[in-house]
Design an enzyme around this catalytic site. Structure first.
Site, PDB file in Angstrom:
ATOM      1  N   LYS A  97      96.462  76.938  29.858  1.00 35.76           N
ATOM      2  CA  LYS A  97      96.267  76.595  28.442  1.00 35.76           C
ATOM      3  C   LYS A  97      97.621  76.350  27.781  1.00 35.76           C
ATOM      4  O   LYS A  97      97.802  75.382  27.047  1.00 35.76           O
ATOM      5  CB  LYS A  97      95.505  77.707  27.713  1.00 35.76           C
ATOM      6  CG  LYS A  97      94.066  77.872  28.178  1.00 35.76           C
ATOM      7  CD  LYS A  97      93.221  76.644  27.864  1.00 35.76           C
ATOM      8  CE  LYS A  97      91.831  76.711  28.427  1.00 35.76           C
ATOM      9  NZ  LYS A  97      91.121  75.438  28.433  1.00 35.76           N
ATOM     10  N   TYR A 110      94.885  81.197  34.321  1.00 34.33           N
ATOM     11  CA  TYR A 110      94.043  80.506  33.332  1.00 34.33           C
ATOM     12  C   TYR A 110      94.808  80.344  32.019  1.00 34.33           C
ATOM     13  O   TYR A 110      94.915  79.255  31.457  1.00 34.33           O
ATOM     14  CB  TYR A 110      92.745  81.306  33.110  1.00 34.33           C
ATOM     15  CG  TYR A 110      92.063  80.996  31.802  1.00 34.33           C
ATOM     16  CD1 TYR A 110      91.295  79.844  31.659  1.00 34.33           C
ATOM     17  CD2 TYR A 110      92.199  81.844  30.694  1.00 34.33           C
ATOM     18  CE1 TYR A 110      90.688  79.553  30.434  1.00 34.33           C
ATOM     19  CE2 TYR A 110      91.607  81.556  29.486  1.00 34.33           C
ATOM     20  CZ  TYR A 110      90.850  80.416  29.361  1.00 34.33           C
ATOM     21  OH  TYR A 110      90.261  80.123  28.151  1.00 34.33           O
ATOM     22  N   SER A 161      93.157  78.081  23.618  1.00 40.30           N
ATOM     23  CA  SER A 161      92.553  79.415  23.540  1.00 40.30           C
ATOM     24  C   SER A 161      93.503  80.380  22.860  1.00 40.30           C
ATOM     25  O   SER A 161      94.739  80.242  22.968  1.00 40.30           O
ATOM     26  CB  SER A 161      92.272  79.891  24.966  1.00 40.30           C
ATOM     27  OG  SER A 161      92.002  81.269  24.977  1.00 40.30           O
TER      28      SER A 161
END
Ligand code: UD1
Length: 338
Positions: A156, A152, A127
């Site tokens: 990644k 989150y 991302s």
């Protein structure tokens, strides 16, 4: 000639289902694995309808290594695309252990099982969140990663590192991390699209649900940012275009064109669009008036980010093709089927 087969972990999800369609249309066989924790069989059925292929589906949690191993025993695939992860930034702040456990365990299981079974190629869903608030726009793959601002985002970054280090250590493993910008849109058939559970956290599903009367009013989070119209800027990438980036990434590895063995690519359009521009574009394209108001800034939002997609253009031969207008028409068409 035997067809190449790809395991799509998280293939019942939003990006996974669109990618499965593009893989099949490009001539690959696909096996979908999904635990349906944040997705529905409706997506798998939509994929089967669009492609006319009875795509195999295994309801398995990738964190359950014994169950996952059975999928590796059963199917003969050489490539894996890993989408099976949780993706709500806000939720990750409140449930960090769930995010670390789920997102990291499932990806480590993918790598362990690929080694155990001698499978070679993996694409990881990364991302643009790994860049944090960038100092310069647009961001290239060389733009430094900033410390993650949410668990989150941290998963990644950590997953990218796990992939890089595994490839350095294990011969025969190849990987590509695709850094997605903001995926939006639905398949042109309106048979698959985004299926948010509960109140949408992301902008476009909130817009379409407001237009449909499910939500009363869209809040535009902030109009006092240092941007031309004061709202945040993102790079909205059509989900079908994004799905095609996975197909070319897999092909690159299958054809041994990835000499470096671990590569990272931005997947975006290269165009920054503000929240207010997106709202107005949605109204114009669909001939609708959207009920929206300016609300305070949302905590944790970055001001602006958009991609320099040159590397993907040149090395993968991939370009974003669908116009923003087409994409904004597709989301409204999709919303009306729900
Ligand atoms: C975030 C993550 C991204 C992740 C994505 C999916 C970052 C930098 N980005 O994207 O990695 O893949 O979520 O969950 O962490 N907005 C409104 N009103 C709304 C909803 C959103 O004004 O009701 C605005 C936001 O303030 C933002 C823009 O719309 O400026 C896009 O927001 P959203 O769709 O939630 O995506 P990101 O936060 O950019």
């Amino acid at each position: 000639m035997k067809k190449e087969c790809v395991l799509v972990a998280g293939g019942a999800g939003y990006i996974g289902s669109h990618t499965t369609v593009e893989l099949i249309e490009a001539g690959f066989d696909v096996v979908i694995v999904d635990n349906l924790s944040n997705s529905e069989m409706r997506a798998v059925e939509g994929v089967r309808k669009i492609t006319g292929v009875d795509v195999p589906f295994e309801q398995v949690d990738c964190c359950d290594i014994d169950a996952f191993r059975k999928v590796f025993e059963k199917y003969d695939f050489d490539s894996v695309i890993h989408f099976a992860a949780s993706k709500a930034v806000g939720e990750s702040v409140h449930e960090p252990m769930m995010y670390y456990r789920n997102n990291l365990t499932s990806f480590m299981n993918v790598i362990d099982l690929m080694r155990e079974f001698g499978r070679h190629n993996v694409v990881f869903s990364s991302s643009c969140t790994v860049y944090g608030e960038p100092d310069k726009q647009p961001v290239t793959e060389q733009t430094p990663r900033k410390p993650a601002t949410s668990p989150y985002g941290n998963t990644k970054q950590m997953s990218e590192d796990i992939l890089r280090d595994s490839i350095a250590a294990y011969d025969g493993l190849n990987g590509i991390a695709l850094r997605y910008f903001n995926p939006i849109g639905a398949h042109p058939t309106a048979l698959i699209g985004e299926l948010p559970r509960g109140v949408p956290q992301n902008l476009v599903p909130y817009i379409t649900q407001t237009a449909a009367g499910i939500r009363e009013c869209l809040s535009v989070f902030g109009d006092d940012y240092p941007t031309p119209d004061g709202s945040c800027i993102r790079d909205y990438i059509d989900v079908t275009d994004l799905a095609k980036a996975h197909v070319v990434a897999i092909r690159r590895m299958v054809e041994h064109k990835n000499k470096e063995r671990y590569e990272v690519f931005n997947v975006g359009t290269g165009r920054g669009v503000s929240v207010l521009e997106l709202v107005k574009g949605f109204e114009r394209v669909n001939g609708l008036k959207l009920n929206y108001k300016i609300a305070p800034r949302r905590e944790g939002d970055i001001i602006a980010i958009w991609a320099d997609p040159t590397l993907a253009n040149e090395k993968l031969g991939w370009h974003a093709e669908r116009s923003l207008d087409e994409t904004l028409a597709s989301v409204w068409k999709w919303q009306q089927t729900l």
